[in-house]
Scaffold this motif. Structure first.
Motif, PDB file in Angstrom:
ATOM      1  N   UNK A   1      33.593  42.012   6.141  1.00  0.00           N
ATOM      2  CA  UNK A   1      32.776  42.954   5.558  1.00  0.00           C
ATOM      3  C   UNK A   1      31.713  43.505   6.398  1.00  0.00           C
ATOM      4  N   UNK A   2      31.649  44.788   6.526  1.00  0.00           N
ATOM      5  CA  UNK A   2      30.410  45.458   7.046  1.00  0.00           C
ATOM      6  C   UNK A   2      29.236  45.298   6.625  1.00  0.00           C
ATOM      7  N   UNK A   3      28.345  44.613   7.507  1.00  0.00           N
ATOM      8  CA  UNK A   3      26.971  44.249   7.227  1.00  0.00           C
ATOM      9  C   UNK A   3      26.000  45.540   6.947  1.00  0.00           C
ATOM     10  N   UNK A   4      25.051  45.312   6.413  1.00  0.00           N
ATOM     11  CA  UNK A   4      23.925  46.467   6.026  1.00  0.00           C
ATOM     12  C   UNK A   4      22.595  45.881   6.219  1.00  0.00           C
ATOM     13  N   UNK A   5      21.647  46.879   7.068  1.00  0.00           N
ATOM     14  CA  UNK A   5      20.232  46.456   7.400  1.00  0.00           C
ATOM     15  C   UNK A   5      19.572  47.327   6.968  1.00  0.00           C
ATOM     16  N   UNK A   6      18.071  46.959   6.705  1.00  0.00           N
ATOM     17  CA  UNK A   6      17.013  47.921   6.639  1.00  0.00           C
ATOM     18  C   UNK A   6      16.278  47.636   7.929  1.00  0.00           C
ATOM     19  N   UNK A   7      16.005  49.010   8.566  1.00  0.00           N
ATOM     20  CA  UNK A   7      15.095  48.763   9.804  1.00  0.00           C
ATOM     21  C   UNK A   7      13.859  49.854   9.554  1.00  0.00           C
ATOM     22  N   UNK A   8      12.855  49.285   9.141  1.00  0.00           N
ATOM     23  CA  UNK A   8      11.535  50.114   8.845  1.00  0.00           C
ATOM     24  C   UNK A   8      11.091  50.624  10.136  1.00  0.00           C
ATOM     25  N   UNK A   9      10.734  52.068   9.951  1.00  0.00           N
ATOM     26  CA  UNK A   9      10.154  52.736  11.246  1.00  0.00           C
ATOM     27  C   UNK A   9      11.507  52.752  12.223  1.00  0.00           C
ATOM     28  N   UNK A  84      16.835  42.482   7.523  1.00  0.00           N
ATOM     29  CA  UNK A  84      15.559  43.393   7.651  1.00  0.00           C
ATOM     30  C   UNK A  84      15.205  43.485   8.923  1.00  0.00           C
ATOM     31  N   UNK A  85      15.112  44.584   9.820  1.00  0.00           N
ATOM     32  CA  UNK A  85      14.146  44.589  10.917  1.00  0.00           C
ATOM     33  C   UNK A  85      12.814  45.225  10.690  1.00  0.00           C
ATOM     34  N   UNK A  86      11.897  44.359  10.549  1.00  0.00           N
ATOM     35  CA  UNK A  86      10.592  44.568  10.022  1.00  0.00           C
ATOM     36  C   UNK A  86       9.656  45.329  11.109  1.00  0.00           C
ATOM     37  N   UNK A  87       9.927  46.548  11.424  1.00  0.00           N
ATOM     38  CA  UNK A  87       9.381  47.024  12.546  1.00  0.00           C
ATOM     39  C   UNK A  87       8.426  48.266  12.687  1.00  0.00           C
ATOM     40  N   UNK A  88       8.226  48.763  11.322  1.00  0.00           N
ATOM     41  CA  UNK A  88       7.167  49.995  11.435  1.00  0.00           C
ATOM     42  C   UNK A  88       5.971  49.384  11.641  1.00  0.00           C
ATOM     43  N   UNK A 115       2.192  45.819   5.063  1.00  0.00           N
ATOM     44  CA  UNK A 115       3.774  46.484   4.727  1.00  0.00           C
ATOM     45  C   UNK A 115       4.585  45.242   5.344  1.00  0.00           C
ATOM     46  N   UNK A 116       4.382  44.756   6.487  1.00  0.00           N
ATOM     47  CA  UNK A 116       5.444  43.859   6.953  1.00  0.00           C
ATOM     48  C   UNK A 116       5.522  42.683   5.800  1.00  0.00           C
ATOM     49  N   UNK A 117       4.506  42.138   5.093  1.00  0.00           N
ATOM     50  CA  UNK A 117       4.561  41.124   4.235  1.00  0.00           C
ATOM     51  C   UNK A 117       5.300  41.586   2.803  1.00  0.00           C
ATOM     52  N   UNK A 118       5.244  43.141   2.484  1.00  0.00           N
ATOM     53  CA  UNK A 118       5.760  43.552   1.402  1.00  0.00           C
ATOM     54  C   UNK A 118       7.381  43.521   1.816  1.00  0.00           C
ATOM     55  N   UNK A 119       7.722  44.050   2.968  1.00  0.00           N
ATOM     56  CA  UNK A 119       9.222  44.282   3.345  1.00  0.00           C
ATOM     57  C   UNK A 119       9.755  42.784   3.368  1.00  0.00           C
ATOM     58  N   UNK A 120       8.901  41.967   3.843  1.00  0.00           N
ATOM     59  CA  UNK A 120       9.637  40.596   3.968  1.00  0.00           C
ATOM     60  C   UNK A 120      10.003  39.968   2.522  1.00  0.00           C
ATOM     61  N   UNK A 139      14.127  40.220  11.029  1.00  0.00           N
ATOM     62  CA  UNK A 139      13.579  39.940  12.580  1.00  0.00           C
ATOM     63  C   UNK A 139      12.250  40.945  12.491  1.00  0.00           C
ATOM     64  N   UNK A 140      10.893  40.070  12.530  1.00  0.00           N
ATOM     65  CA  UNK A 140       9.759  40.700  12.373  1.00  0.00           C
ATOM     66  C   UNK A 140       9.323  41.163  13.945  1.00  0.00           C
ATOM     67  N   UNK A 141       9.000  42.645  14.054  1.00  0.00           N
ATOM     68  CA  UNK A 141       8.316  42.983  15.397  1.00  0.00           C
ATOM     69  C   UNK A 141       7.003  42.913  15.363  1.00  0.00           C
ATOM     70  N   UNK A 142       6.554  41.779  16.157  1.00  0.00           N
ATOM     71  CA  UNK A 142       5.163  41.500  16.594  1.00  0.00           C
ATOM     72  C   UNK A 142       4.703  42.325  17.787  1.00  0.00           C
ATOM     73  N   UNK A 143       3.932  41.739  18.808  1.00  0.00           N
ATOM     74  CA  UNK A 143       3.373  42.278  19.894  1.00  0.00           C
ATOM     75  C   UNK A 143       2.977  41.243  20.600  1.00  0.00           C
ATOM     76  N   UNK A 144       3.020  41.375  21.880  1.00  0.00           N
ATOM     77  CA  UNK A 144       2.130  40.647  23.056  1.00  0.00           C
ATOM     78  C   UNK A 144       0.931  40.427  22.666  1.00  0.00           C
ATOM     79  N   UNK A 145       0.161  41.729  22.054  1.00  0.00           N
ATOM     80  CA  UNK A 145      -1.136  41.642  21.618  1.00  0.00           C
ATOM     81  C   UNK A 145      -1.484  40.614  20.920  1.00  0.00           C
ATOM     82  N   UNK A 146      -0.673  40.007  20.073  1.00  0.00           N
ATOM     83  CA  UNK A 146      -1.032  38.649  19.187  1.00  0.00           C
ATOM     84  C   UNK A 146      -1.591  37.558  19.979  1.00  0.00           C
ATOM     85  N   UNK A 147      -0.921  37.412  21.377  1.00  0.00           N
ATOM     86  CA  UNK A 147      -1.365  36.275  22.157  1.00  0.00           C
ATOM     87  C   UNK A 147      -2.612  36.977  23.255  1.00  0.00           C
TER      88      UNK A 147
END
Ligand code: NAP
Length: 248
Positions: A1-9, A84-88, A115-120, A139-147
């Protein structure tokens, strides 16, 4: 079965590169965008050229009704949701905190955190096995900025990504027993248009040269890690924060 993903942004930058790579792996891709419909349509064409199927889905991740409609559209179009790729995400112009106004702070936190919380949340409602879902991956897209904290540039953005990291840790524990793996990718200096949107189009090239690998990363290099996390090859990986930052 082919899988489906939502990529925000999913229409530009890291989201677009992920969409293209997932298309090549045969995924069905919801390409969310906020305003730039031409970029979203171009990304849909790239996914289909690569061998997948795709649909452009307009919506602001900071707007609850939009988020619900985005997930509904994906499921109506492809009949399922597996990831979900929580990217925007956004930055605002470089500034010290002392000079940031309320509107800027609100918008950064509305898009990057709320936005990230609502999408998750929507993904959890639809994929959790205890709610009738079939399980899945976030997969949540964070940033090295977090550290790093991003002093004098955008401590607001850095803090918003710290929240994304913490959500990842909690949600991995909450959803692991419910069939959903949750991880975060923390890119470093990646060559996309986000730097121009913050008023510094040369930022990735200039600062990238100072990293241990001596260059900025590409959106394709980040997409490789995102797509690996979504694959069965990462079936025992959850709650991980993975740096793709050239050693920065
Ligand atoms: P980008 O090139 O600026 O692309 C941003 C994407 O997000 C576009 O598709 C844009 O759509 C969409 N978007 C913006 N606001 C939105 C909203 N409110 N609702 C829905 N979609 C929205 O950014 P990028 O560099 O690929 O960044 C992607 C993610 O990686 C972000 O979370 C960012 O914080 C993170 N990141 C990037 C870097 C880097 O160096 N590039 C480093 C660390 C982390 P429109 O075209 O319609 O505006």
């Amino acid at each position: 079965m082919t899988k489906a993903v939502l990529i925000t942004g999913g229409s530009r930058g890291i989201g677009r590169a992920s969409a293209r790579l997932l298309g090549a792996r045969g995924w069905r891709v919801g390409v969310n965008y906020a305003r730039n419909v031409a970029a979203a349509q171009a990304t849909v064409a790239e996914v289909e050229h690569a061998g997948g199927r795709a649909v452009a889905i307009e919506g602001d991740v900071a707007n609850e009704a939009d988020v619900i409609a985005m997930f509904d559209t994906l499921q109506q179009k492809f009949g399922r949701i597996d990831a979900l790729v929580n990217n925007a995400g956004i930055v605002a112009p470089s500034s010290a905190l002392a000079d940031m106004d309320l509107a800027r702070l609100k918008r950064v936190f509305d898009v990057n955190v709320l936005g990230a919380y609502l999408c998750a949340r929507e993904a959890a409602r639809r994929m959790s096995t205890d709610r009738g879902g079939a399980g899945g991956v976030i997969v949540n897209i964070s940033s090295a900025a977090a550290r790093l904290g991003s002093p004098n540039e955008y401590v607001d953005y850095a803090g918003s990504k710290g929240a994304v990291d913490t959500m990842t840790l909690g949600l991995a524990k909450e959803l692991g027993p419910r069939g959903v793996r949750v991880n975060a990718v923390r890119p470093g200096l990646i060559d996309t248009e986000i730097h121009a949107s913050g008023g510094k189009p040369e930022r990735a090239a200039q600062l990238g040269a100072t990293t241990p690998l001596g260059r900025p990363g590409s959106a394709d290099e980040v997409a490789e890690t995102i797509v690996w996390l979504m694959s069965d090859a990462a079936s025992y990986v959850t709650g991980a924060l993975i740096d793709v930052s050239g050693g920065r």
